[in-house]
Design a protein around this motif. Structure first.
Motif, PDB file in Angstrom:
ATOM      1  N   THR A 154      48.491  50.549  31.935  1.00 42.11           N
ATOM      2  CA  THR A 154      48.751  49.219  31.382  1.00 42.11           C
ATOM      3  C   THR A 154      50.244  49.063  31.132  1.00 42.11           C
ATOM      4  O   THR A 154      50.888  49.948  30.563  1.00 42.11           O
ATOM      5  CB  THR A 154      47.985  49.019  30.068  1.00 42.11           C
ATOM      6  N   PHE A 205      48.222  38.531  38.294  1.00 42.80           N
ATOM      7  CA  PHE A 205      48.841  39.731  38.843  1.00 42.80           C
ATOM      8  C   PHE A 205      49.478  39.422  40.195  1.00 42.80           C
ATOM      9  O   PHE A 205      49.232  38.365  40.775  1.00 42.80           O
ATOM     10  CB  PHE A 205      47.790  40.831  39.061  1.00 42.80           C
ATOM     11  N   HIS A 213      45.396  47.533  25.942  1.00 43.02           N
ATOM     12  CA  HIS A 213      46.637  46.858  25.552  1.00 43.02           C
ATOM     13  C   HIS A 213      46.988  47.088  24.083  1.00 43.02           C
ATOM     14  O   HIS A 213      48.042  46.640  23.636  1.00 43.02           O
ATOM     15  CB  HIS A 213      46.532  45.358  25.826  1.00 43.02           C
ATOM     16  N   GLY A 257      43.041  38.112  36.714  1.00 40.08           N
ATOM     17  CA  GLY A 257      42.305  38.883  35.737  1.00 40.08           C
ATOM     18  C   GLY A 257      40.808  38.855  35.973  1.00 40.08           C
ATOM     19  O   GLY A 257      40.260  37.871  36.482  1.00 40.08           O
ATOM     20  N   HIS A 295      40.541  35.571  31.123  1.00 43.53           N
ATOM     21  CA  HIS A 295      40.315  37.017  31.085  1.00 43.53           C
ATOM     22  C   HIS A 295      39.710  37.387  29.738  1.00 43.53           C
ATOM     23  O   HIS A 295      38.828  38.241  29.644  1.00 43.53           O
ATOM     24  CB  HIS A 295      41.633  37.747  31.329  1.00 43.53           C
ATOM     25  N   ASP A 305      46.870  39.955  31.336  1.00 44.64           N
ATOM     26  CA  ASP A 305      45.962  40.157  32.459  1.00 44.64           C
ATOM     27  C   ASP A 305      45.457  38.831  33.028  1.00 44.64           C
ATOM     28  O   ASP A 305      44.354  38.771  33.586  1.00 44.64           O
ATOM     29  CB  ASP A 305      44.771  41.018  32.025  1.00 44.64           C
ATOM     30  N   SER A 338      53.239  41.284  34.729  1.00 41.72           N
ATOM     31  CA  SER A 338      51.795  41.336  34.534  1.00 41.72           C
ATOM     32  C   SER A 338      51.371  42.539  33.701  1.00 41.72           C
ATOM     33  O   SER A 338      52.129  43.491  33.512  1.00 41.72           O
ATOM     34  CB  SER A 338      51.087  41.385  35.889  1.00 41.72           C
ATOM     35  N   GLY A 339      50.100  42.500  33.268  1.00 36.52           N
ATOM     36  CA  GLY A 339      49.562  43.574  32.458  1.00 36.52           C
ATOM     37  C   GLY A 339      49.325  44.860  33.222  1.00 36.52           C
ATOM     38  O   GLY A 339      49.232  45.940  32.624  1.00 36.52           O
ATOM     39  N   HIS A 340      49.231  44.777  34.530  1.00 42.26           N
ATOM     40  CA  HIS A 340      49.062  45.948  35.392  1.00 42.26           C
ATOM     41  C   HIS A 340      49.784  45.683  36.709  1.00 42.26           C
ATOM     42  O   HIS A 340      49.823  44.548  37.180  1.00 42.26           O
ATOM     43  CB  HIS A 340      47.577  46.219  35.676  1.00 42.26           C
TER      44      HIS A 340
END
Length: 206
Positions: free
Chosen positions: A13, A151, A59, A156, A129, A148, A186-188
């Motif tokens: 993450t 991306f 997260h 998400g 999400h 998320d 982005s979160g990932h």
């Protein structure tokens, strides 16, 4: 303003450190608090707040360690204020990594234009999400921390608690209203841009 990405934990993450004049905001510290502390110390950054794009376990896992170490406040959208202490809501109960239980947030995130010391950004609600998902837009830096929601070449997932595909679509369309050159953190995974996603994202195009 400097943006640093640390990919943390088994799910890699992305935690973001946004720094200015040796002060820093921490976004989504998912795991590996010691690694975050080492990074902040190495760069001589003093963190002043922890901000969460949403309340999923990957997260939030390092929140309490960092909050206690630095004595700084944690903020999350009010719709997910009770997720931090609930393994079912934060989805840690369905992954084989152990239940994640975090103390309550110190405050809820206010939508709209926000200032924390010298940091200025806009917070918009981007559910789908999760119901309380938010994105942080730094217009002066043409940069979005999207969690998320969006991306690079992806979107998400909506199959966890509170997920909603129609809401996610609407949220991404909000982001697509921003200029093409805006960078998306982005979160990932890797960063992208609004222009790249509106033209090539295989799930949702403008």
């Amino acid at each position: 303003m400097e943006f640093h990405q640390l990919s943390l934990g088994q799910l890699q993450t992305n935690c973001y450190i946004v720094a200015h004049n040796n002060r820093a905001l921490i976004f989504d510290p998912g795991e590996e608090a010691d690694r975050v502390i080492h990074f902040l110390t190495q760069h001589n950054y003093t963190p002043i707040a922890i901000l969460l794009t949403h309340g999923h376990f990957d997260h939030i896992g390092a929140v309490d360690q960092l909050r206690d170490y630095y004595q700084i406040p944690v903020s999350i959208h009010q719709l997910e204020a009770n997720w931090l202490s609930d393994p079912h809501l934060n989805s840690s109960s369905i992954f084989p990594l152990g239940d994640v239980i975090i103390k309550p947030a110190d405050q809820t995130i206010e939508l709209g234009e926000t200032e924390i010391e010298d940091f200025k950004f806009n917070v918009i609600h981007t559910p789908g999400h999760s119901p309380g998902g938010v994105s942080f837009i730094f217009d002066s830096e043409a940069t979005i921390i999207s969690g998320d929601c969006l991306f690079q070449s992806g979107i998400g997932r909506t199959d966890l608690v509170g997920g909603n595909q129609a809401d996610l679509y609407d949220s991404i369309m909000k982001l697509y209203q921003l200029p093409d050159h805006y960078r998306v953190l982005s979160g990932h995974g890797p960063s992208t841009t609004i222009g790249y996603e509106t033209q090539t994202n295989p799930f949702i195009r403008a």
